[in-house]
Design a protein around this motif. Structure first.
Motif, mmCIF file in Angstrom:
data_model
loop_
_atom_site.group_PDB
_atom_site.id
_atom_site.type_symbol
_atom_site.label_atom_id
_atom_site.label_comp_id
_atom_site.label_asym_id
_atom_site.label_seq_id
_atom_site.Cartn_x
_atom_site.Cartn_y
_atom_site.Cartn_z
ATOM 1 N N ASP A 5 31.803 12.684 -2.339
ATOM 2 C CA ASP A 5 32.293 11.624 -1.466
ATOM 3 C C ASP A 5 31.633 10.302 -1.861
ATOM 4 N N GLU A 6 32.156 9.210 -1.317
ATOM 5 C CA GLU A 6 31.726 7.886 -1.764
ATOM 6 C C GLU A 6 30.242 7.636 -1.537
ATOM 7 N N SER A 7 29.719 8.057 -0.414
ATOM 8 C CA SER A 7 28.308 7.816 -0.139
ATOM 9 C C SER A 7 27.422 8.538 -1.148
ATOM 10 N N GLU A 8 27.824 9.735 -1.567
ATOM 11 C CA GLU A 8 27.014 10.496 -2.520
ATOM 12 C C GLU A 8 27.077 9.898 -3.912
ATOM 13 N N TRP A 9 28.277 9.544 -4.377
ATOM 14 C CA TRP A 9 28.318 9.012 -5.745
ATOM 15 C C TRP A 9 27.700 7.627 -5.820
ATOM 16 N N ARG A 10 27.732 6.880 -4.728
ATOM 17 C CA ARG A 10 27.031 5.591 -4.736
ATOM 18 C C ARG A 10 25.514 5.806 -4.735
ATOM 19 N N ARG A 11 25.038 6.815 -4.034
ATOM 20 C CA ARG A 11 23.603 7.114 -4.041
ATOM 21 C C ARG A 11 23.151 7.517 -5.437
#
Length: 295
Positions: A5-11
């Motif tokens: 998800d977006e939060s994980e790949w941004r992290r």
């Protein structure tokens, strides 16, 4: 196929960028000031991957990213978007880099299967300056620990046994006939062995050549191994680099040989683990029936 998800790949992106920034900051500062470093610049001059390329985060063949509209990968080569998910275009990458993947896989598997040898003692660096005019020495700004004649004597009193072509090709004309082997590009898959420091450093080369199929995490693990190996390589070299904080490994002595071989064994273990991971990454793209057995 896992989708982040977006939060994980941004992290993960931020963590990778911070890791690369830490690893490249000193080199970039020196480059701005037009200063050279005989040890640390190697990974940025000998290998063709630029710091900006290293900083780009690639998830690798096994991961896809949700919320593709906000992912920069959507506009990068060898990526495709399906619905709202972006990931490696495996078919396009295999079509463009298939020969490279097969060559690298074969080399890695064959290297991993051989017994490691730990008796070279880093003499390749000594052979690169053997009987060379001081003005022609690659790192001429740094003195030879034993002087020119002392350096030549070390080469002449040892059996030089370099198995790596990309080290051997820099031997002086007088040193090349002293080597026990005559490596060539064609014989590289037949000679490469996992104890070789240069074979360990080159895992970084093979990793970055296979981006974006190889994840940035694996590329950076290979980079860090290459960086650590390079430090030993130059500590065991004939140069006196103590001013830069590199205490010599005096391979002309029994104690130095033991120190070098012990470090070499540790790097061989790390390298073998990375070889296995690189083969696995290649196998995520190349079909099993086109690949040779795993190491």
């Amino acid at each position: 196929m896992q989708v982040l998800d977006e939060s994980e790949w941004r992290r993960r992106t931020a963590a990778h960028e911070a890791r690369v920034d830490s690893a490249t900051a000193a080199h970039l500062a020196r480059r701005r000031d037009h200063r050279k470093h005989p040890v640390e610049d190697f990974l940025f001059t000998y290998y063709s991957f630029k710091p900006a390329q290293l900083r780009r985060w690639h998830p690798g063949a096994g991961l896809r990213l949700d919320a593709a509209a906000g992912a920069p990968q959507r506009d990068w080569r060898f990526y495709s978007v399906v619905g709202d998910v972006v990931g490696l275009d495996v078919e396009a990458f295999a079509a463009a880099r298939g020969d490279t993947m097969r060559f690298v896989r074969d080399l890695l598997v064959r290297t991993a299967a051989r017994p490691a040898r730990f008796g070279c003692f880093g003499l390749h660096e000594w052979a690169m300056v053997y009987r060379l005019d001081p003005s022609d020495v690659r790192h001429a700004g740094w003195p030879l620990r034993l002087g020119a004649s002392g350096t030549d004597a070390v080469v002449e009193s040892h059996q030089v046994a370099c198995s790596h072509f990309d080290a051997f090709r820099f031997f002086t004309p007088e040193a090349a006939p002293l080597n026990a082997l005559t490596p060539t590009r064609e014989t590289q898959p037949a000679l490469e062995q996992p104890g070789c420091l240069h074979a360990g450093m080159d895992l970084y080369k093979w990793a970055h050549k296979l981006v974006p199929a190889v994840s940035s995490d694996l590329v950076m693990d290979c980079f860090e191994l290459a960086r650590d190996i390079r430090a030993l390589d130059m500590r065991a070299a004939p140069y006196d680099l103590r001013e830069l904080g590199y205490e010599p490994v005096r391979i002309e002595t029994a104690e130095g040989k033991a120190e070098y071989a012990a470090a070499q064994r540790g790097f061989s273990v790390r390298g073998q683990a990375l070889r296995a991971r690189l083969v696995e990454a290649i196998d995520d793209v190349v079909s099993d029936d086109a690949a040779s057995p795993r190491p």
